[in-house]
Design a protein around this motif. Structure first.
Motif, PDB file in Angstrom:
ATOM      1  N   TYR A 191       0.547  -1.260   0.071  1.00 46.97           N
ATOM      2  CA  TYR A 191      -0.102  -0.075  -0.068  1.00 46.97           C
ATOM      3  C   TYR A 191       0.789   1.223   0.209  1.00 46.97           C
ATOM      4  N   VAL A 192       2.036   0.971   0.210  1.00 47.40           N
ATOM      5  CA  VAL A 192       3.007   2.089   0.077  1.00 47.40           C
ATOM      6  C   VAL A 192       2.854   3.207  -1.037  1.00 47.40           C
ATOM      7  N   PRO A 193       3.033   2.688  -2.545  1.00 46.85           N
ATOM      8  CA  PRO A 193       2.811   3.528  -3.432  1.00 46.85           C
ATOM      9  C   PRO A 193       1.544   4.458  -3.367  1.00 46.85           C
ATOM     10  N   TYR A 194       0.452   3.567  -3.063  1.00 46.38           N
ATOM     11  CA  TYR A 194      -0.845   4.360  -2.963  1.00 46.38           C
ATOM     12  C   TYR A 194      -0.971   5.526  -2.035  1.00 46.38           C
ATOM     13  N   LEU A 195      -0.419   5.467  -0.674  1.00 47.58           N
ATOM     14  CA  LEU A 195      -0.249   6.270   0.089  1.00 47.58           C
ATOM     15  C   LEU A 195       0.722   7.329   0.061  1.00 47.58           C
ATOM     16  N   VAL A 196       1.774   6.975  -0.542  1.00 41.89           N
ATOM     17  CA  VAL A 196       2.807   8.019  -0.712  1.00 41.89           C
ATOM     18  C   VAL A 196       2.166   9.048  -1.817  1.00 41.89           C
ATOM     19  N   ALA A 197       1.563   8.374  -2.954  1.00 45.87           N
ATOM     20  CA  ALA A 197       1.068   8.919  -3.962  1.00 45.87           C
ATOM     21  C   ALA A 197      -0.173  10.168  -3.322  1.00 45.87           C
ATOM     22  N   LEU A 198      -0.992   9.480  -2.562  1.00 50.83           N
ATOM     23  CA  LEU A 198      -1.953  10.146  -2.222  1.00 50.83           C
ATOM     24  C   LEU A 198      -1.615  11.625  -1.173  1.00 50.83           C
ATOM     25  N   PHE A 199      -0.462  11.207  -0.215  1.00 52.53           N
ATOM     26  CA  PHE A 199      -0.187  12.117   0.575  1.00 52.53           C
ATOM     27  C   PHE A 199       0.348  13.321   0.022  1.00 52.53           C
ATOM     28  N   PHE A 200       1.300  12.802  -1.105  1.00 52.45           N
ATOM     29  CA  PHE A 200       2.031  14.172  -1.608  1.00 52.45           C
ATOM     30  C   PHE A 200       1.221  14.838  -2.755  1.00 52.45           C
ATOM     31  N   PHE A 201       0.354  14.303  -3.446  1.00 53.13           N
ATOM     32  CA  PHE A 201      -0.630  14.643  -4.291  1.00 53.13           C
ATOM     33  C   PHE A 201      -1.645  15.814  -3.558  1.00 53.13           C
ATOM     34  N   ILE A 202      -2.289  15.348  -2.341  1.00 47.51           N
ATOM     35  CA  ILE A 202      -3.005  16.228  -1.669  1.00 47.51           C
ATOM     36  C   ILE A 202      -2.154  17.466  -1.082  1.00 47.51           C
ATOM     37  N   LEU A 203      -1.167  17.047  -0.598  1.00 50.87           N
ATOM     38  CA  LEU A 203      -0.053  18.199  -0.143  1.00 50.87           C
ATOM     39  C   LEU A 203       0.338  19.324  -0.979  1.00 50.87           C
ATOM     40  N   VAL A 204       0.851  18.721  -2.296  1.00 50.09           N
ATOM     41  CA  VAL A 204       1.073  19.953  -3.241  1.00 50.09           C
ATOM     42  C   VAL A 204      -0.155  20.777  -3.762  1.00 50.09           C
ATOM     43  N   ASN A 205      -1.493  19.940  -3.774  1.00 45.18           N
ATOM     44  CA  ASN A 205      -2.493  20.686  -4.287  1.00 45.18           C
ATOM     45  C   ASN A 205      -3.180  21.773  -3.059  1.00 45.18           C
ATOM     46  N   ASN A 206      -2.706  21.119  -1.964  1.00 44.71           N
ATOM     47  CA  ASN A 206      -3.227  22.108  -0.898  1.00 44.71           C
ATOM     48  C   ASN A 206      -2.110  23.347  -0.897  1.00 44.71           C
ATOM     49  N   TYR A 207      -1.165  23.204  -0.893  1.00 45.11           N
ATOM     50  CA  TYR A 207      -0.094  24.377  -0.765  1.00 45.11           C
ATOM     51  C   TYR A 207      -0.208  25.328  -2.042  1.00 45.11           C
TER      52      TYR A 207
END
Lengths: 263, 190
Positions: free
Chosen positions: A92-108
């Protein structure tokens, strides 16, 4: 709303949901609005960052690789491994890494000058992510426990017997299966939406009071409004990161709960 | 921003929970799916490979160090054993040399003593022989001299061989029998 009453000359229009619906950058197509570009830009940034930092794959990391590893390790170890458990978290690491950083970048994007737009204040994008998380955690649960076994696993809490089950089972089913995608998406969307709306209000209100209210008395109020906007920006810095973290952590928790053995 | 907002006057009834276009959901899924795919395909294997190699390198280094230490200990033990052997050997050789030296000295002394004894005995024998010879010679000469002297004194020739030798023998016997006594007697008489 007091600002509206204060405004004597040209009336002040407070920002609302309509301010989040941006017209197409060019042409009439819905595909060319700012949020769409930002979504793709965030994806490119995330993919570029991780591919570039992981490519050397050196035993002694360069500064860039070290930065990539630190980012990757944060999600891999403190979210995926700690929540899902050390023997099956890697899947599940690829899914969670992608999820966290995709949301993080979009939020910032909300705070980056000239961009200043939180992509996930558009519910459609958030629904997509929440839907995928819902499919993933239910999917792995069904694969682990079987179709009937999984619904039982999610609906019948251990140690509950007798007629009370009639009350508990629908509640558990509701909270574990039906409500989760909505709480996930509304939590992220509402935080982005409200934060951006607040910034808009302070910025537009300050601008109006200083330039257009036509009364020198209002100018200090306008300055105060802009100052408040600055303070709220600082608060937003925290909220943007926390929301990305919460979304990812909850996804990991749902996966972990779906995988858990019968208690 | 202003003209933008002006363009959307009257949009306050919008429900932000309903997306502008449901196409957003699909785009979000596609874009996010692409990120998951790219990270899963490129980033995760590369990072994990680096971790595995790092772990292996550290563990390999530790094992190598342990092996080197074991080797060093072994070499030290061998060296010390060799040193002890060498010391032992040296002590043995010294002891042997000392024994040999003592033996040589003893042998030499024995040889020297034997030689000395031999020389002494040879000398003794020679002396004895020379004395005997001297005695014989003396006896012969003394006889002659004595008879000649006695003949002169007595005035009688003692030509008779038999008498002559009888007289000489008696004289010598007297000389040999109580030489000291006679001398002393003479000495005291005087």
């Amino acid at each position: 709303m007091s600002l509206v009453r204060l405004a004597s000359g040209e009336s002040f229009t407070p920002p609302g949901p309509a301010d989040f619906r941006l017209p197409p950058v060019f042409g009439d197509s819905v595909f060319f609005t700012k949020p769409y570009f930002l979504l793709v830009l965030a994806a490119l940034l995330v993919v570029w960052f991780f591919v570039a930092t992981s490519r050397p794959s050196a035993v002694v990391p360069s500064r860039l690789q070290f930065a990539g590893e630190a980012a990757y390790n944060f999600v891999r170890n403190s979210i995926a491994r700690d929540v899902i458990g050390s023997h099956e978290f890697m899947k599940y690491v690829p899914y969670l890494v992608a999820l966290f950083f995709f949301i993080l970048v979009n939020n910032y994007f909300a705070l980056i000058p000239f961009i200043q737009y939180p992509t996930f204040s558009q519910t459609g994008f958030v629904y997509g992510l929440a839907l995928l998380t819902w499919v993933v955690y239910n999917g792995v649960g069904i694969r682990r426990h079987g179709f009937v076994g999984y619904w039982k696993h999610q609906s019948v809490p251990p140690g509950v017997k007798g007629p009370i089950l009639g009350l508990i089972v629908p509640l558990e089913f509701m909270s574990n299966i039906l409500v989760r995608p909505f709480t996930l998406s509304v939590r992220l969307f509402a935080n982005m939406f409200a934060g951006h709306l607040l910034l808009l209000l302070f910025a537009l209100g300050g601008e109006y009071l200083i330039l257009e209210a036509g009364n020198a008395v209002y100018i200090p109020m306008g300055v105060l409004s802009l100052l408040m906007g600055l303070i709220v920006s600082g608060l937003e810095m925290l909220v943007l990161g926390i929301q990305a973290y919460v979304f990812t952590l909850l996804t990991a928790l749902y996966i972990s709960g779906a995988l858990a053995e019968e208690h | 921003m202003k003209n933008l907002r002006a363009a959307e006057e009257g949009g306050h009834d919008l429900n932000p929970l309903i997306p502008a276009s449901w196409f957003e959901v699909g785009l979000s899924l596609v874009v996010f799916g692409a990120i998951v795919w790219a990270i899963g395909k490129y980033a995760v294997p590369a990072f994990e490979k680096a971790y595995a190699e790092r772990t292996a390198a550290i563990e390999g280094g530790l094992q190598k160090a342990a092996a080197a230490q074991a080797e060093a200990t072994e070499a030290l033990e061998t060296y010390q054993a060799q040193l002890a052997d060498a010391r032992h050997e040296a002590a043995r050789i010294r002891e042997e040399a000392r024994e040999q030296g003592a033996a040589i000295v003893a042998e030499m002394r024995e040889q020297a003593q034997a030689e000395a004894a031999r020389i002494t005995s040879t000398a003794n024998a020679q002396i004895e022989a020379e004395r005997q010879q001297a005695v014989q010679q003396l006896r012969a000469e003394v006889g002659t001299l004595a008879t000649t002297l006695a003949g002169r004194i007595v005035g009688e020739s003692l030509d008779d061989e038999a008498r002559q030798s009888r007289v000489v023998d008696r004289f010598i016997a007297e000389l040999e029998g109580e030489p000291t006594g006679a001398v002393q007697t003479n000495g005291t008489a005087r």
